[in-house]
Design an enzyme around this catalytic site. Structure first.
Site, PDB file in Angstrom:
ATOM      1  N   HIS A 211      -8.051  -1.966   0.558  1.00 30.74           N
ATOM      2  CA  HIS A 211      -6.928  -1.028   0.575  1.00 30.74           C
ATOM      3  C   HIS A 211      -6.269  -0.913   1.947  1.00 30.74           C
ATOM      4  O   HIS A 211      -5.419  -0.035   2.141  1.00 30.74           O
ATOM      5  CB  HIS A 211      -7.310   0.359   0.040  1.00 30.74           C
TER       6      HIS A 211
ATOM      7  N   GLU B 135       0.846  -1.188   0.000  1.00 30.24           N
ATOM      8  CA  GLU B 135       0.000   0.000   0.000  1.00 30.24           C
ATOM      9  C   GLU B 135       0.883   1.239   0.000  1.00 30.24           C
ATOM     10  O   GLU B 135       1.933   1.265   0.636  1.00 30.24           O
ATOM     11  CB  GLU B 135      -0.918   0.023   1.221  1.00 30.24           C
TER      12      GLU B 135
END
Length: 333
Positions: free
Chosen positions: A287, A126
């Site tokens: 996410h 990420e």
């Protein structure tokens, strides 16, 4: 530290010693689910950095197709920094197991086939400007268990504190994990140091996943990603920012999108679309890297049980690592 590794991975000495690395996991009683036994792997709690505030550090509870025993993972624990292991309320609310619940959607093992690799390292980074989160799940190709986890939050080095605060609030504030990020994040070069220590661990008498001698590649293991971005683009960029050469174990990987396309003969542009087509309910928050890695591992498990062969789909040229060769003609671009 071997001389080759100093040359390969470091352009400068670290300004301070890294924090303790992820220690060996221990196993608790397996859970029986749909003909598969899921080993529960516990992380070590190493330090005393957890604040006493009631910061919400949980992932989103799944909506629909919920796994009844699912609990949000304590993200201080994945960093080895949970100090509430003696708090019954904390233990009841959060999971402190580093296993991943992959059961509930698997039809069976009758179609599974022998794989070239013993282990798959499921990676989902990420961070768009710099890497913010580095989660890796160790997936056993024979038992189809997640047998270990490496998870670190990563602190950018070329951003002001003000920009970092804005970045993290926008990225992780909506999940309620911005506080744990600030409390635990370390520099990328320290993450790689700790990751290599994790790769070198001996697990139940099996070979280590990586040795620094020889060509420095993985032993009977391969990275699995959802797309090429993680290892084709972001890791090399971050190594450049950190003043490091690209470690040799990042030279090849398997893009699950390409495996999916060639096995099922249908295109799925991302993790969520693959999960929808396969009828796999989403767990956690999209996410948040550790949660996305779990969901990618569940897609991987389904592919394996359906009979897919997971192969390397992309390789870097040994002499010119900036050149990537894609091995599947039919692939997601």
């Amino acid at each position: 530290m071997a001389t080759w590794r100093i040359t390969l991975l470091r352009c400068a000495l670290l300004s301070s010693p890294p924090p303790p690395f992820f220690q060996s996991s221990s196993f608790s009683t397996p859970i029986q689910r749909s003909q598969l036994k899921r080993s529960l792997v516990k992380c070590s709690s190493l330090s005393k950095g957890e604040p006493t505030s009631s910061t919400r550090i949980q992932s989103e509870i799944p909506k629909g197709g919920r796994i009844s025993s699912w609990k949000p993972m304590c993200l201080y624990h994945t960093q080895g920094k949970c100090t509430k292991m003696d708090d019954p309320l904390h233990l009841e609310k959060f999971s402190h197991s580093c296993s991943v619940e992959l059961g509930g959607t698997v039809p069976g093992l009758k179609n599974s086939r022998a794989q070239k690799f013993d282990y798959f390292l499921v990676l989902d980074l990420e961070g768009k400007v710099e890497i913010l989160e580095f989660p890796v799940l160790l997936f056993d190709a024979k038992t189809m268990d997640v047998v270990d986890v490496f998870h670190r939050f990563v602190r950018p080095t070329r951003m002001t504190e003000k920009r970092i605060n804005e970045y993290i609030e926008g990225k992780y504030g909506r999940f309620g994990v911005d506080r744990v990020w600030h409390d635990t994040a370390i520099k990328f070069e320290d993450v790689i140091e700790q990751f290599e220590s994790w790769l070198r661990k001996e697990r139940d008498g099996h070979i280590r996943l990586w040795r620094e001698d020889g060509d420095g590649h993985l032993n009977e293991a391969a990275f699995v990603t959802c797309g090429n971005w993680d290892l084709k683009t972001k890791i090399p960029q971050q190594c450049e920012v950190a003043g490091m050469k690209l470690p040799p174990y990042f030279m090849e990987w398997s893009n699950l999108k390409d495996i999916y396309l060639n096995f099922y003969n249908r295109r799925a542009p991302g993790m969520l679309s693959m999960m929808r087509e396969l009828g796999i309910p989403q767990l956690g928050s999209h996410h948040l890297g550790i949660d996305d890695s779990k969901n990618i591992a569940r897609v991987l498990q389904r592919l394996l049980t359906d009979g897919a062969l997971v192969q390397i789909t992309a390789k870097r040229s040994p002499g010119s690592p900036h050149i990537v060769r894609f091995l599947f003609q039919n692939r997601i671009k």
